[in-house]
Design a protein around this motif. Structure first.
Motif, mmCIF file in Angstrom:
data_model
loop_
_atom_site.group_PDB
_atom_site.id
_atom_site.type_symbol
_atom_site.label_atom_id
_atom_site.label_comp_id
_atom_site.label_asym_id
_atom_site.label_seq_id
_atom_site.Cartn_x
_atom_site.Cartn_y
_atom_site.Cartn_z
ATOM 1 N N PRO A 245 1.055 -1.102 0.274
ATOM 2 C CA PRO A 245 0.066 0.069 0.133
ATOM 3 C C PRO A 245 0.728 0.997 0.141
ATOM 4 C CG PRO A 245 -0.528 -1.786 1.542
ATOM 5 C CD PRO A 245 0.604 -2.469 1.208
ATOM 6 N N ILE A 246 0.771 1.872 -0.773
ATOM 7 C CA ILE A 246 1.546 3.158 -0.858
ATOM 8 C C ILE A 246 0.248 4.354 -1.211
ATOM 9 C CG2 ILE A 246 2.986 4.854 -2.591
ATOM 10 C CD1 ILE A 246 4.252 2.841 -3.420
ATOM 11 N N ASP A 247 0.484 5.510 -0.501
ATOM 12 C CA ASP A 247 -0.104 6.563 0.033
ATOM 13 C C ASP A 247 0.213 7.352 -2.066
ATOM 14 O OD1 ASP A 247 -1.368 6.458 1.581
ATOM 15 O OD2 ASP A 247 -0.511 7.851 3.261
ATOM 16 N N THR A 263 -6.111 12.241 -0.002
ATOM 17 C CA THR A 263 -5.144 10.950 -0.716
ATOM 18 C C THR A 263 -5.518 9.951 -1.214
ATOM 19 O OG1 THR A 263 -3.225 12.092 0.794
ATOM 20 C CG2 THR A 263 -2.813 10.024 0.740
ATOM 21 N N HIS A 264 -5.159 9.014 -1.527
ATOM 22 C CA HIS A 264 -5.923 7.918 -1.509
ATOM 23 C C HIS A 264 -4.849 6.933 -1.614
ATOM 24 C CE1 HIS A 264 -9.211 9.252 -4.289
ATOM 25 N NE2 HIS A 264 -8.275 10.196 -4.766
ATOM 26 N N THR A 265 -4.920 5.623 -0.849
ATOM 27 C CA THR A 265 -3.898 4.986 -1.342
ATOM 28 C C THR A 265 -4.383 3.142 -1.623
ATOM 29 O OG1 THR A 265 -4.104 4.665 1.372
ATOM 30 C CG2 THR A 265 -2.936 2.654 0.846
ATOM 31 N N GLU A 267 -2.386 0.374 -4.057
ATOM 32 C CA GLU A 267 -1.593 -1.242 -3.843
ATOM 33 C C GLU A 267 -0.715 -0.708 -5.163
ATOM 34 O OE1 GLU A 267 -2.019 -5.071 -5.260
ATOM 35 O OE2 GLU A 267 -1.683 -5.435 -2.894
ATOM 36 N N ARG A 432 -5.566 7.007 -9.522
ATOM 37 C CA ARG A 432 -4.573 5.556 -8.513
ATOM 38 C C ARG A 432 -3.077 5.861 -9.979
ATOM 39 N NH1 ARG A 432 -8.638 0.460 -10.031
ATOM 40 N NH2 ARG A 432 -6.922 -0.610 -9.444
#
Length: 601
Positions: A245-247, A263-265, A267, A432
């Motif tokens: 998981p990366i922001d 902010t979106h998390t 993969e 994304r």
């Protein structure tokens, strides 16, 4: 009444003035100049409006009216253009134009609703909004095409193929009439009607040859390929970084949106180097096969993130248990290669994609002792800056340029994954999209260690102008440039610099002002704590650039401008105007730095 002059950049007005004056005087050169501008410029609507205004000033209302009509053909979704026509006509024609303006204005709200619903994966709501827009403006050909694509995404294939075939048969003047044949073939492929799919692909190729002068199938064969992930067919997998998981931060906007962006998390894509035996690379697109098996090795080819504009990738992936795809493959026999690293493919000719997706692949391969000295397979044609960057990291490796229409049979092929998740597909949610932090770090290290910054030359303030005539331009760029120059900024055109000079320039920059575009890629080389102000017209919310800035540890702020309706039919490519007051507020705002390493610790 719309103040059209306020919507027209001075450069456009000046460009058109001489040509219109000459054409009015009967000068053939003036007429030819005006026709040439309309043919070559992406800003056809603005040129028509500027010419119309100038012809009106010179006392030629009939010619001006023709130019207004041309403007509505180039951008039929601007209600102000239809209102302008209504103001200049009478009777039934004027009433028709006013009615069209009213319908277009209402349809615009439905198009916006459709996009919001689609981005949220509410396909039924998106289709409902698109159908309402189509009923309001049945003359809008793009609306019919948009509805067709959304039907496919929603899985409503029966209606989709009916609409695709109707576009081909009933409306041959439709701008997508030829492409509708390809889409119809793809739908048949998805439904399992292989014979009909091949028949329609062949018909599409014939029509494409007549329309564009190019036939793919005369030199290619259609191949129904089984789809398998690279992990299942690789003889070895060397992992650089597994998915995590990366922001992906929202860009910093000025003025900010309300409600604020979040902010979106996501993969992250896996980073690896896969080793394949007896593999084939199909053309310069980097498609990899083993006999009749299509090896999916990057996000652009993955079934759930499909890349439909791939040169060879004709049929969408179908099936779950045993997925298949349809490709075109050159008849020509394959070149034989003993061992190589695949370091190129789709979009490698683009500076951004090359530097942050493809070049990291070669850097990942350097981790493996067994790849030392192996040649790198890259796209045959690349811009000089990309070639220069490649040469700096090649060392003693040689290059195998992948040519169009060729197949390369490689006994031992090393396939590194790409450095990001940036498919050129507007259906992929923009929030994304991401550049993998490890790819950014590798690229920074690769070049900043070769060209180390000199602190004594740091602190430069740079203004980067966008070339005249480019899409997505700031119409009052000269005004913003003057504000920057008055505050000690240098004006530099990176296109006049070679790659090493660009790295050196940005590595010593404290503040950079630029328009959203490829120049932002060079933020990769800016110092931690620096800042970049990006002029932007709200057409491309660039989350992946925000992620890049966060990895570098710099402040990247997007200064929002007002889109200029009529500058391009596609909102994605419209010009914009930035309020000088807003720009100065952003320039004087304290820098905000968000460093990925600091957050991770």
């Amino acid at each position: 009444m719309t103040n059209w002059r306020s919507r027209l950049p001075e450069a456009i007005l000046e460009q058109v003035d001489a040509a219109v004056t000459g054409a009015r005087a009967g000068d053939p050169a003036g007429k030819a100049s005006l026709v040439s501008m309309l043919k070559s410029s992406p800003k056809k609507t603005l040129l028509c409006v500027a010419a119309a205004l100038r012809f009106e000033e010179l006392g030629h209302p009939d010619i001006a009216l023709d130019m207004w009509r041309s403007a509505t053909r180039f951008d039929p979704r601007d209600p102000d253009l239809w209102r302008a026509l209504a103001e200049r006509t009478t009777g039934a024609e004027a009433r028709g134009h006013r009615d069209r303006a009213r319908r277009v204005a209402k349809a615009t709200s439905w198009w916006k609703s459709a996009k919001q619903a689609y981005d949220a994966e509410r396909y039924a709501d998106a289709l409902r909004a698109l159908r309402k827009a189509c009923r309001l403006v049945p003359e809008d050909k793009q609306a019919r095409w948009d509805l067709l694509l959304r039907l496919i995404d929603a899985g409503q294939l029966d209606e989709a193929i009916d609409r695709a075939l109707a576009i081909r048969k009933d409306d041959p003047s439709h701008p997508h009439a030829v492409d509708a044949g390809r889409v119809a073939a793809q739908i048949c492929w998805l439904r399992g009607d292989d014979d009909r799919a091949r028949e329609l692909f062949a018909l599409y190729d014939e029509e494409s040859s007549q329309a564009y002068g190019f036939s793919m199938l005369k030199s290619h064969e259609l191949v129904a390929a089984r789809v398998r992930p690279i992990e299942e067919v690789a003889s070895a997998m060397h992992w650089v970084a597994r998915p995590a998981p990366i922001d992906v931060p929202s860009p910093v906007y000025h003025p900010p949106f309300s409600p604020p962006q979040r902010t979106h998390t996501v993969e992250s894509p896996p980073l690896f180097v896969a080793e394949l035996r007896d593999a084939e690379v199909v053309e310069h697109t980097g498609v990899v096969m083993q006999d009749d098996v299509l090896v999916l090795y990057d996000e652009g080819m993955a079934p759930d993130k499909r890349q439909d504009n791939m040169h060879n990738y004709l049929g969408w992936v179908r099936g779950d248990a045993a997925p298949e795809a349809m490709l075109s493959r050159p008849f020509a026999g394959a070149y034989r290669v003993d061992a190589a690293i695949l370091a190129g493919g789709r979009a490698q000719h683009n500076y951004f994609h090359f530097l942050l997706e493809h070049l990291p692949r070669l850097l990942f391969a350097e981790d493996l002792p067994e790849t030392r000295g192996l040649p790198a397979m890259v796209r045959f044609h690349m811009p000089s800056t990309c070639v220069q960057a490649l040469e700096m990291v090649l060392g003693e490796r040689r290059v195998i340029p992948m040519r169009p229409g060729a197949r390369y049979r490689v006994e031992r092929l090393f396939v590194p994954s790409m450095g990001g998740l940036i498919p050129d597909d507007q259906r992929f949610p923009i929030e994304r999209l991401m550049i993998h932090p490890e790819a950014v770090r590798r690229v920074r290290e690769a070049f900043l260690t070769r060209l180390p910054p000199d602190p004594s030359r740091g602190g430069r303030k740079i203004f980067i102008p966008r070339r005249e005539g480019a899409m997505r331009s700031c119409s009052n760029q000269s005004e913003i440039q003057a504000l920057c120059e008055a505050r000690g900024f240098e004006v530099v055109d990176p296109a006049a610099l070679d790659f090493a000079q660009q790295v050196d320039l940005f590595a010593h920059a404290e503040t950079v002002v630029t328009t959203v575009g490829a120049a932002q890629t060079n933020a990769t080389f800016m110092p931690e704590g620096s800042r970049m102000l990006c002029l932007w017209g709200e057409s491309v919310p660039p989350h992946y650039f925000a992620g890049l800035a966060r990895v570098v540890g710099m402040d990247m702020t997007f200064v929002r401008g007002d889109q200029i309706l009529g500058s391009h039919a596609d909102p994605l490519h419209r010009d914009f105007r930035v309020d000088p007051r807003r720009f100065l507020e952003a320039l004087e705002r304290p820098a905000q730095h968000d460093v990925l390493e600091a957050r991770a610790s």
